[in-house]
Write a protein that holds these residues in place. Sequence first.
Motif, PDB file in Angstrom:
ATOM      1  N   LEU A  32      -9.607 -36.502 -14.680  1.00  0.00           N
ATOM      2  CA  LEU A  32     -10.091 -37.874 -14.839  1.00  0.00           C
ATOM      3  C   LEU A  32     -11.102 -37.963 -15.977  1.00  0.00           C
ATOM      4  O   LEU A  32     -11.084 -38.913 -16.768  1.00  0.00           O
ATOM      5  CB  LEU A  32     -10.725 -38.362 -13.534  1.00  0.00           C
ATOM      6  N   GLY A  35      -9.608 -38.335 -19.207  1.00  0.00           N
ATOM      7  CA  GLY A  35      -8.763 -39.509 -19.403  1.00  0.00           C
ATOM      8  C   GLY A  35      -7.299 -39.269 -19.096  1.00  0.00           C
ATOM      9  O   GLY A  35      -6.435 -40.043 -19.513  1.00  0.00           O
ATOM     10  N   GLY A  37      -5.337 -39.689 -16.431  1.00  0.00           N
ATOM     11  CA  GLY A  37      -5.187 -40.291 -15.118  1.00  0.00           C
ATOM     12  C   GLY A  37      -3.863 -40.025 -14.444  1.00  0.00           C
ATOM     13  O   GLY A  37      -3.796 -39.832 -13.229  1.00  0.00           O
ATOM     14  N   CYS A  63      -9.366 -43.535  -8.042  1.00  0.00           N
ATOM     15  CA  CYS A  63      -9.919 -43.446  -9.403  1.00  0.00           C
ATOM     16  C   CYS A  63      -8.809 -43.248 -10.433  1.00  0.00           C
ATOM     17  O   CYS A  63      -8.846 -43.827 -11.533  1.00  0.00           O
ATOM     18  CB  CYS A  63     -10.924 -42.296  -9.496  1.00  0.00           C
ATOM     19  N   ASP A  66      -7.078 -46.525 -10.893  1.00  0.00           N
ATOM     20  CA  ASP A  66      -7.918 -47.443 -11.671  1.00  0.00           C
ATOM     21  C   ASP A  66      -7.891 -47.082 -13.151  1.00  0.00           C
ATOM     22  O   ASP A  66      -7.828 -47.965 -14.019  1.00  0.00           O
ATOM     23  CB  ASP A  66      -9.351 -47.400 -11.134  1.00  0.00           C
ATOM     24  N   GLN A  67      -7.918 -45.788 -13.452  1.00  0.00           N
ATOM     25  CA  GLN A  67      -7.910 -45.352 -14.850  1.00  0.00           C
ATOM     26  C   GLN A  67      -6.609 -45.736 -15.551  1.00  0.00           C
ATOM     27  O   GLN A  67      -6.591 -45.972 -16.757  1.00  0.00           O
ATOM     28  CB  GLN A  67      -8.125 -43.832 -14.920  1.00  0.00           C
ATOM     29  N   GLN A  68      -5.530 -45.844 -14.796  1.00  0.00           N
ATOM     30  CA  GLN A  68      -4.237 -46.219 -15.374  1.00  0.00           C
ATOM     31  C   GLN A  68      -3.981 -47.724 -15.344  1.00  0.00           C
ATOM     32  O   GLN A  68      -2.904 -48.184 -15.730  1.00  0.00           O
ATOM     33  CB  GLN A  68      -3.110 -45.514 -14.612  1.00  0.00           C
TER      34      GLN A  68
END
Length: 451
Positions: A32, A35, A37, A63, A66-68
């Motif tokens: 994560l 970056g 994800g 998480c 959310d990052q994607q």
Amino acid sequence: MAGDDAIAALRAALQVSPDNLPLVLHLGDTLLSLGRGEEAEREFRQALSRWSENAQLKVGLACAFDQQGKTSHAQVVLEEICGKPDAPARGLVLYARLLLRSGEAEKAVRTYKRGLAADPTAADETLAEQLGVRTAASLPDSEDDDIVDGRERQRIGGEMGPAGEIERPKIAFADVGGMETVKEEIRLKIIYPIQHADLYRSYGKAIGGGILLYGPPGCGKTHLARATAGEIKAGFMNIGINDVLDMWIGQSEKNLHALFDQARRSQPCVMFFDEVDALAASRTDLKQSAGRQAINQFLAELDGVQASNDGLLILAATNAPWHLDSAFRRPGRFDRILFVPPPDASARAEILRVLLKGKPVDNIDHDQVAKKTDGFSGADLKAVIDVAVEGKLKQAMKEGIPRPLTTKDLLTAAAGIKPSTREWFASARNYALYANQGGAYDDVLKYLDKR
């Protein structure tokens, strides 16, 4: 690259020690932080197939979602986690961020505070600033006394005032399912006078006034009040009994005056008093109580004795209108008393559409679910969706793939929930039949006669 080397080292370590859960979490978090994800999602999914109830793994998966940009997926996972008392602080903070993003500022504040209480090191300064949450640790020592429950108290006239907050709701009547009759009454009493001020003034009508909403709990009275403010882009103050009542004699009256004073300075402003029966109880029951003075102050503020209430819009909600002092129903105070019934079938279908927005669904037959949830309040319908989501989460943890909600899922969940409104109507019927002076509760009888 250093990042690739670190990932390779962690994967090699896991081959030697595949049951090392902290190592799995570290690998996911490292992905994560880089970056990556999508890779992190795969790792967390694989781990959840072994440790299906581990909250830290679920937060990691959220998480990764959310990052994607998979916000709805992340929210589904976090709703289940954050509904438990021992929710991880990291999950609560992320959930607060998603809630704020979807416009649920008040819930976001409560959730963020829970995260801080669980672990102060999980604080997110940027999010805290957006939510208006400040902690004593972030202020000079001389200001510590101004912090209560993570909220900065208001100073009015040099004295400590209540923690009243002015919101700017983003929702409007279009976001409230059903209740068309109630909405129209609010338009006539509150919205049209603001939108057509000159016309109302030509007839000598003041801009502002009060409406009392009553009915069974969970039927959207608070949501409707917030939507009223959003409809006219006015400020909104959600005032609970804790914002007013105080153990010290005279302080409750000061709190009330400070709240009204703050609202008058923010016109147009909608003041919403929840559980108003606790602040406006019949004075005949309080002859020996200091509470009578607070009630007198409340009446004086509604009348605008010391300052004009022009542009001040007052909504109040109660589940027990029969406990209110009759003086509050006088014209110029709460001169509109509106019954907010449980939503009808079409309203239930619309509420389901609103509640399911942003969630993964598959051709939901909202009308069919609405027919099977007769007597359900908005809160009951939310409970139906929560139960259905929990079922899907269990299935997803076993299969490793999130499946969308179906009509069958909602019907199965609804079959296990009883309408919470029945108990309220059992009490309301007695008051409507035997204590209905002036026909105040005729709407309750009409509703019951149609059942």
